[in-house]
Design a protein around this motif. Structure first.
Motif, short mmCIF file in Angstrom:
data_model
loop_
_atom_site.label_atom_id
_atom_site.label_comp_id
_atom_site.label_asym_id
_atom_site.label_seq_id
_atom_site.Cartn_x
_atom_site.Cartn_y
_atom_site.Cartn_z
N LEU A 118 0.81 -1.21 0.00
CA LEU A 118 0.00 0.00 0.00
C LEU A 118 0.84 1.26 0.00
N GLU A 119 2.10 1.17 0.39
CA GLU A 119 2.97 2.33 0.48
C GLU A 119 3.83 2.54 -0.77
N LEU A 120 3.76 1.63 -1.76
CA LEU A 120 4.58 1.74 -2.96
C LEU A 120 4.08 2.87 -3.86
N THR A 121 5.04 3.60 -4.45
CA THR A 121 4.73 4.65 -5.43
C THR A 121 5.57 4.40 -6.66
N GLU A 122 5.49 5.32 -7.62
CA GLU A 122 6.30 5.19 -8.83
C GLU A 122 7.78 5.35 -8.54
N ARG A 123 8.13 6.00 -7.46
CA ARG A 123 9.53 6.30 -7.15
C ARG A 123 10.09 5.46 -6.01
N THR A 124 9.42 4.36 -5.64
CA THR A 124 9.95 3.50 -4.59
C THR A 124 10.37 2.16 -5.19
N CYS A 125 11.34 1.54 -4.57
CA CYS A 125 11.85 0.25 -5.02
C CYS A 125 10.82 -0.83 -4.71
N LYS A 126 10.48 -1.61 -5.71
CA LYS A 126 9.45 -2.65 -5.57
C LYS A 126 10.04 -4.05 -5.46
N TRP A 127 11.29 -4.14 -4.98
CA TRP A 127 11.95 -5.43 -4.82
C TRP A 127 11.30 -6.18 -3.66
N PRO A 128 10.72 -7.36 -3.90
CA PRO A 128 10.08 -8.11 -2.81
C PRO A 128 11.12 -8.79 -1.92
N ILE A 129 10.87 -8.77 -0.63
CA ILE A 129 11.78 -9.38 0.33
C ILE A 129 10.97 -10.28 1.25
N GLY A 130 11.36 -11.55 1.29
CA GLY A 130 10.69 -12.51 2.15
C GLY A 130 9.65 -13.31 1.39
N ASP A 131 8.87 -14.05 2.14
CA ASP A 131 7.82 -14.91 1.60
C ASP A 131 6.50 -14.14 1.62
N PRO A 132 5.85 -13.96 0.47
CA PRO A 132 4.60 -13.19 0.45
C PRO A 132 3.49 -13.78 1.31
#
Length: 177
Positions: A118-132
């Motif tokens: 919910l906090e992701l924007t166009e200018r934030t890194c979207k690299w997933p970390i951990g188990d979804p």
């Protein structure tokens, strides 16, 4: 061209004799290889006879170069082509050094920059970390460049030159074997 009963019978005979679809199309005339393949599938033909060209190939013995006949020294050279290229060598590789020391994932991303979906924007890194599927899953959340989904650190991981990927794949295959 229509599939008459005579042409279908000839197709069945030629297919049973082991001819290829291209060869059958040539024999029938007026049809393409793909038309033959389609008709074979619609008729449910299978169980082709073995052709005479599928006999096992015999290998020739290698002849030793002049001057080395009688010597039994064999130096193993690493194979770079063919099916034997993936076989592991008997001695461990001394030059295989990891490119970067493995750090725990938590050390790479400061807690202050971690982001939920919910906090992701166009200018934030979207690299997933951990188990979804776990509660402690998050995204990197650091600042990213315009038009790039990841921060500089994760771009280096995600976008590797082809030569680096091939080299890494070769060392991983050797290590796993």
């Amino acid at each position: 061209m229509s599939w008459t009963t005579e042409r279908v019978e000839l197709l069945k005979k030629l297919w049973g004799d082991g001819l290829s679809a291209s060869q059958i199309a040539g024999e029938l005339g007026g049809v393409t290889r793909n038309a033959v393949i389609g008709k074979v599938h619609r008729l449910g033909l299978s169980g082709r006879a073995k052709t005479t060209t599928t006999a096992p190939k015999t290998r020739r013995k290698k002849v030793a170069p002049a001057g080395t006949a009688g010597t039994s020294q064999h130096t193993a050279k690493p194979l770079t082509q063919g099916s034997a290229a993936l076989k592991m060598e008997s001695a461990p590789l001394a030059e295989a050094v990891p490119a970067a020391q493995a750090k725990p994932v938590a050390d790479l991303v400061p807690i202050s920059s971690r982001a939920s979906i919910l906090e992701l924007t166009e200018r934030t890194c979207k690299w997933p970390i951990g188990d979804p599927s776990k509660d402690d899953f998050y995204f990197c959340g650091r600042q990213s460049d315009v038009g790039v989904p990841y921060c500089a650190h994760h771009c280096k991981i995600a976008y590797q030159p082809v030569s680096d990927r091939r080299r890494d794949r070769r060392t991983n295959v050797r290590a796993a074997s």
